[in-house]
Write a protein that holds these residues in place. Structure first.
Motif, PDB file in Angstrom:
ATOM      1  N   ILE A   1       0.832  -1.201   0.000  1.00 53.38           N
ATOM      2  CA  ILE A   1       0.000   0.000   0.000  1.00 53.38           C
ATOM      3  C   ILE A   1       0.868   1.253   0.000  1.00 53.38           C
ATOM      4  N   ARG A   2       1.965   1.193   0.759  1.00 55.16           N
ATOM      5  CA  ARG A   2       2.863   2.331   0.812  1.00 55.16           C
ATOM      6  C   ARG A   2       3.483   2.601  -0.561  1.00 55.16           C
ATOM      7  N   LEU A   3       3.864   1.522  -1.259  1.00 56.70           N
ATOM      8  CA  LEU A   3       4.448   1.663  -2.588  1.00 56.70           C
ATOM      9  C   LEU A   3       3.454   2.299  -3.565  1.00 56.70           C
ATOM     10  N   ILE A   4       2.192   1.862  -3.487  1.00 58.83           N
ATOM     11  CA  ILE A   4       1.159   2.433  -4.362  1.00 58.83           C
ATOM     12  C   ILE A   4       0.967   3.921  -4.066  1.00 58.83           C
ATOM     13  N   GLY A   5       0.969   4.275  -2.792  1.00 61.23           N
ATOM     14  CA  GLY A   5       0.817   5.676  -2.399  1.00 61.23           C
ATOM     15  C   GLY A   5       1.960   6.535  -2.927  1.00 61.23           C
ATOM     16  N   ILE A   6       3.219   6.001  -2.844  1.00 57.84           N
ATOM     17  CA  ILE A   6       4.369   6.738  -3.353  1.00 57.84           C
ATOM     18  C   ILE A   6       4.266   6.939  -4.854  1.00 57.84           C
ATOM     19  N   LEU A   7       3.872   5.875  -5.581  1.00 55.04           N
ATOM     20  CA  LEU A   7       3.742   5.972  -7.036  1.00 55.04           C
ATOM     21  C   LEU A   7       2.639   6.965  -7.432  1.00 55.04           C
ATOM     22  N   ALA A   8       1.524   6.926  -6.690  1.00 55.70           N
ATOM     23  CA  ALA A   8       0.431   7.864  -6.989  1.00 55.70           C
ATOM     24  C   ALA A   8       0.870   9.303  -6.749  1.00 55.70           C
ATOM     25  N   GLY A   9       1.623   9.506  -5.658  1.00 53.11           N
ATOM     26  CA  GLY A   9       2.118  10.846  -5.374  1.00 53.11           C
ATOM     27  C   GLY A   9       3.068  11.340  -6.451  1.00 53.11           C
ATOM     28  N   LEU A  10       3.961  10.457  -6.913  1.00 45.75           N
ATOM     29  CA  LEU A  10       4.876  10.834  -7.987  1.00 45.75           C
ATOM     30  C   LEU A  10       4.120  11.167  -9.265  1.00 45.75           C
ATOM     31  N   PHE A  11       3.082  10.375  -9.552  1.00 46.81           N
ATOM     32  CA  PHE A  11       2.305  10.611 -10.770  1.00 46.81           C
ATOM     33  C   PHE A  11       1.654  12.003 -10.739  1.00 46.81           C
ATOM     34  N   PHE A  12       1.026  12.334  -9.618  1.00 45.42           N
ATOM     35  CA  PHE A  12       0.366  13.635  -9.531  1.00 45.42           C
ATOM     36  C   PHE A  12       1.380  14.779  -9.513  1.00 45.42           C
ATOM     37  N   SER A  13       2.548  14.570  -8.926  1.00 48.14           N
ATOM     38  CA  SER A  13       3.581  15.601  -8.921  1.00 48.14           C
ATOM     39  C   SER A  13       4.091  15.865 -10.330  1.00 48.14           C
ATOM     40  N   VAL A  14       4.341  14.783 -11.075  1.00 51.79           N
ATOM     41  CA  VAL A  14       4.796  14.948 -12.464  1.00 51.79           C
ATOM     42  C   VAL A  14       3.721  15.629 -13.295  1.00 51.79           C
TER      43      VAL A  14
ATOM     44  N   ALA B   1       1.401  17.718 -12.254  1.00 49.58           N
ATOM     45  CA  ALA B   1       1.321  19.129 -11.887  1.00 49.58           C
ATOM     46  C   ALA B   1       2.469  19.934 -12.499  1.00 49.58           C
ATOM     47  N   LEU B   2       3.683  19.372 -12.449  1.00 49.32           N
ATOM     48  CA  LEU B   2       4.834  20.054 -13.039  1.00 49.32           C
ATOM     49  C   LEU B   2       4.685  20.193 -14.550  1.00 49.32           C
ATOM     50  N   TRP B   3       4.159  19.152 -15.192  1.00 49.01           N
ATOM     51  CA  TRP B   3       3.951  19.211 -16.643  1.00 49.01           C
ATOM     52  C   TRP B   3       2.930  20.294 -16.998  1.00 49.01           C
ATOM     53  N   GLY B   4       1.835  20.364 -16.220  1.00 52.11           N
ATOM     54  CA  GLY B   4       0.826  21.383 -16.476  1.00 52.11           C
ATOM     55  C   GLY B   4       1.379  22.788 -16.287  1.00 52.11           C
ATOM     56  N   LEU B   5       2.202  22.964 -15.237  1.00 55.97           N
ATOM     57  CA  LEU B   5       2.802  24.274 -14.990  1.00 55.97           C
ATOM     58  C   LEU B   5       3.748  24.669 -16.121  1.00 55.97           C
ATOM     59  N   GLY B   6       4.594  23.710 -16.533  1.00 58.41           N
ATOM     60  CA  GLY B   6       5.524  24.002 -17.619  1.00 58.41           C
ATOM     61  C   GLY B   6       4.824  24.288 -18.929  1.00 58.41           C
ATOM     62  N   ASN B   7       3.774  23.533 -19.208  1.00 58.47           N
ATOM     63  CA  ASN B   7       3.022  23.745 -20.446  1.00 58.47           C
ATOM     64  C   ASN B   7       2.336  25.113 -20.434  1.00 58.47           C
ATOM     65  N   GLY B   8       1.802  25.499 -19.263  1.00 61.55           N
ATOM     66  CA  GLY B   8       1.150  26.802 -19.156  1.00 61.55           C
ATOM     67  C   GLY B   8       2.137  27.948 -19.351  1.00 61.55           C
ATOM     68  N   LEU B   9       3.312  27.829 -18.729  1.00 58.12           N
ATOM     69  CA  LEU B   9       4.324  28.864 -18.890  1.00 58.12           C
ATOM     70  C   LEU B   9       4.786  28.973 -20.335  1.00 58.12           C
TER      71      LEU B   9
END
Length: 292
Positions: free
Chosen positions: A2-15, A17-25
């Motif tokens: 469960i911890r591994l899934i949580g880490i992967l989900a967090g990484l996915f949402f972080s990537v 968010a960063l992609w959306g920010l970069g694309n917007g800029l």
């Protein structure tokens, strides 16, 4: 697991968010580079500072200037613009006596009711009345001004960015579009297609450069000031009415700042006192040492 899934989900949402920010800029930068400059972007000017006595954290009202500003409003602006949130009795704060306030109110006709017939009528104003509108309704206001309804001025300096400076700049900012230039750039040379529509006037301090209001202050001495007052130049009259409209929008401004400084001083003193008290209360309690 469960911890591994949580880490992967967090990484996915972080990537994501960063992609959306970069694309917007990237989009913003590309738009700024690809879009052609507009006449509003090139020739719209920021408001000039009025430099009033009421500016800043230690400002005070200049009552003589506020009275001059009210005179300008009454003789020039009141023909088109209402002041619906200001009562006649409020004018006592500008230094007018009770008799002067009553005389001022009586000089205006306000809506009333005929006690004999119950029909709507007009009557002389009372100190408890508010400044009346020069038009019976918005339709009449638009019809008298080429469908451009004059805004109420009670809160105009709070409704506009840098409101006091904006009013002052707008009143002194009417220019000839054919000769207006900034930094060597002329409007006609840079934007030959730009035109001032009928019944509008070029003013670089207005958002789209074309304003329906004709220049209200056009000549020195348009308003006759009392003896001993400054010369009634267009610049001085504009500054005075801007000061008056600053007061109508925020009559407690000076009082609030005057009260605010002692309050800030008390809060600072209380904070220091609380910190010293905390040190005194916990001084005898020693923190426990952690064992290795």
């Amino acid at each position: 697991m469960i911890r591994l899934i949580g880490i992967l989900a967090g990484l996915f949402f972080s990537v994501a968010a960063l992609w959306g920010l970069g694309n917007g800029l990237a989009t913003v930068i590309a738009d700024g580079q690809l879009k052609e400059p507009t006449v509003e972007h090139e020739f719209h000017l920021p408001a000039r500072p009025a430099n009033l006595q009421s500016d800043g954290p230690f400002g005070t009202w200049d009552l003589a200037q506020l009275q001059r500003g009210f005179q300008v409003y009454k003789e020039v602006c009141a023909a088109c613009h209402s002041l619906k949130f200001v009562a006649f009795r409020d004018m006592a704060a500008l230094g007018y006596s009770e008799a002067e306030v009553k005389a001022l109110a009586a000089g205006f006709q306000v809506p009333g009711i005929d006690p004999a017939t119950g029909e709507a009528t007009l009557r002389p104003g009372l100190p408890t009345d508010y400044f009346p509108s020069p038009y019976p309704n918005a339709v009449a206001a638009g019809a008298a001004n080429n469908n451009a309804i004059p805004p109420d001025l009670s809160l105009i300096t709070k409704a506009r960015h840098h409101g006091t400076d904006y009013v002052y700049s707008l009143l002194t900012g009417y220019r000839n579009v054919d000769t207006f230039s900034i930094g060597g750039k002329n409007v006609r040379d840079e934007f030959p297609e730009f035109a001032t529509p009928p019944n509008t006037h070029f003013n670089p301090y207005f958002a789209n450069l074309n304003i329906a209001m004709a220049p209200p202050l056009t000549a020195e001495g348009q308003v006759t000031y009392a003896e001993g007052q400054p010369r009634a130049t267009v610049d001085q009259m504009s500054k005075d009415v801007a000061a008056f409209l600053t007061w109508t929008a925020e009559p407690k401004k000076v009082k609030r700042t005057q009260v605010g400084w002692p309050v800030m001083g008390f809060l600072l003193f209380a904070t220091i006192l609380a910190y010293l008290a905390k040190g005194q209360v916990w001084a005898a309690i020693k923190p426990k040492k952690k064992h290795a």
